[in-house]
Design an enzyme around this catalytic site. Structure first.
Site, PDB file in Angstrom:
ATOM      1  N   SER A 223      -4.194   5.128  -7.198  1.00 52.88           N
ATOM      2  CA  SER A 223      -4.336   5.841  -5.940  1.00 52.88           C
ATOM      3  C   SER A 223      -3.767   7.258  -6.012  1.00 52.88           C
ATOM      4  O   SER A 223      -4.231   8.040  -6.822  1.00 52.88           O
ATOM      5  CB  SER A 223      -3.698   5.008  -4.835  1.00 52.88           C
ATOM      6  OG  SER A 223      -4.390   5.220  -3.649  1.00 52.88           O
ATOM      7  N   HIS A 364      -7.475  -2.608  -2.424  1.00 51.65           N
ATOM      8  CA  HIS A 364      -6.692  -1.496  -2.937  1.00 51.65           C
ATOM      9  C   HIS A 364      -5.408  -2.025  -3.590  1.00 51.65           C
ATOM     10  O   HIS A 364      -4.434  -2.314  -2.898  1.00 51.65           O
ATOM     11  CB  HIS A 364      -6.377  -0.571  -1.756  1.00 51.65           C
ATOM     12  CG  HIS A 364      -5.805   0.742  -2.153  1.00 51.65           C
ATOM     13  ND1 HIS A 364      -6.545   1.701  -2.813  1.00 51.65           N
ATOM     14  CD2 HIS A 364      -4.570   1.277  -1.978  1.00 51.65           C
ATOM     15  CE1 HIS A 364      -5.787   2.764  -3.015  1.00 51.65           C
ATOM     16  NE2 HIS A 364      -4.584   2.532  -2.519  1.00 51.65           N
TER      17      HIS A 364
END
Ligand code: GCU
Length: 389
Positions: A223, A364
């Site tokens: 990320s 995620h």
């Protein structure tokens, strides 16, 4: 000629800012320098210079880690003169090596102590986010030891014959606009550049380590740390490969987008990540003189792997594929391969080319399943690890 995807026109990778075409591999370095200047000017800020000297002090070394299969150590890297940035690098190296090994280097979100329950791993002394451990005062605690070990599964990486080096991102720059790291005394840039600079220095030092093959160092990160992994390697050709995992907006995903995070959203929530100029594009991404295929293309001819999850639309996996597809023109120009897919692959099918891509089910996160893909890709693209007996 501009390429169109969805409703968007992206600036052509192989056209100089003055409109002339980039037609040969010999012309690429000039286009590369132009892109580097534009990205720094309009988005990230300019990289500070490398430190004049780096002092390394081994804080501890345990040769008996993982039942003797690895040596775990922490090294304090003091980068330059006071006020210096000091990185506490956690390093795991396989003991059963026949020669220098390839290495992954990446930043972690909450401190080295969150990755291993080894009692000697130090807690960060400064600010830490309170969404990893429930701290009241943004200070790391013993309670978080080993809490996020699955993010960087050391045993799995060691087993495959690679070294892992990681450090807490806040060592370079805390992830909050209120506190600025020492490196900010050296120029005008956002936190992503500060982090990428730190990652570059860590990679450079690793390259001097006798157990590590300087030609096989890969940056990796999840990320915001994936954005950093790409930015660091894009601007530093000593880094052999980058794996930006679910990096998304400001990293691998297009700024011109109707899916996931937008420039305005990222600038509003994380005003410290980019430079001031980037705020001018909040409501007009189409005015940017580049898009993120330009950043990915700075990796050519080196390998880069974009990994995603179907449940992580915030990071815009389809837009990332499109960026990679357009970036592949640089690999072709250099005769260094091509993206081995014309359309998004099905779930879990690795596009196993020098610019590589994968989308898996799920959300995620970064864990052992992702690492098995990273390690497989590294085996093939990073010239293969030295054999481990
Ligand atoms: C937020 C942010 C993303 C970033 C992510 C992360 O979701 O909007 O840009 O990638 O945090 O770092 O986990």
């Amino acid at each position: 000629m501009a390429q169109t995807h969805d409703r968007f026109d992206y600036p052509d990778l192989l056209t100089f800012a003055d409109g002339s075409p980039v037609t040969t591999g010999e012309a690429w370095p000039r286009r590369r320098e132009e892109l580097k200047r534009l990205f720094q000017q309009e988005m990230y800020g300019f990289f500070p210079p490398a430190p004049q000297k780096v002092a390394a002090e081994v804080r501890f070394a345990d040769e008996g880690y993982l039942d003797g299969r690895a040596t775990l150590s922490e090294i304090a890297l003091v980068l330059g003169a006071a006020p210096a940035t000091s990185i506490n690098l956690l390093l795991a190296v396989p003991n059963a090596r026949k020669g220098p090994v390839g290495a992954f280097v990446g930043m972690n979100f909450g401190g080295n102590h969150t990755l291993s329950d080894h009692p000697r791993v130090a807690l960060p002394q400064g600010w830490v986010p309170n969404w990893i451990e429930q701290t009241q005062n943004n200070r790391a605690t013993e309670a978080a030891r080993g809490l996020r070990a699955d993010r960087f599964p050391i045993a799995q990486i060691i087993e495959r014959g690679y070294a892992l080096a990681t450090f807490y991102m806040g060592d370079v720059d805390p992830d909050t606009p209120e506190i600025r790291g020492a490196i900010h005394a050296h120029g005008q840039f956002g936190t992503l550049v500060a982090w990428a600079w730190g990652l570059q220095q860590a990679a450079a030092w690793l390259g001097t380590h006798p157990a590590i093959d300087a030609g096989r160092i890969a940056t990796v990160g999840h990320s915001r740390n994936g954005k950093t992994a790409l930015l660091a390697a894009a601007f530093d050709e000593r880094i052999a490969m980058a794996i930006p995992h679910q990096a998304g907006c400001g990293g691998t995903a297009p700024s011109r987008t109707a899916i996931g995070e937008t420039i305005r959203q990222i600038n509003d929530r994380f005003p410290h990540w980019f430079n001031g100029a980037f705020k001018r594009y909040n409501d007009r991404p189409e005015a940017l003189p580049f898009d993120q295929h330009g950043l990915i293309a700075l990796m050519a001819p080196r390998p880069v792997l974009l990994t995603n999850a179907a449940g992580d639309q915030w990071a815009n996996p389809a837009g990332q594929f499109e960026m990679l597809r357009l970036a592949a023109a640089a690999w072709r120009l250099l005769g260094a391969g091509d993206l081995d897919a014309e359309a998004m692959p099905e779930l879990n099918r690795l596009v196993d080319s020098t610019p590589g891509y994968l989308i898996r089910p799920g959300n995620h996160s970064m864990g052992p399943q992702d690492w098995s893909v990273f390690l497989d890709f590294a085996d093939r693209r990073l010239a293969g690890p030295a054999p481990v007996s």
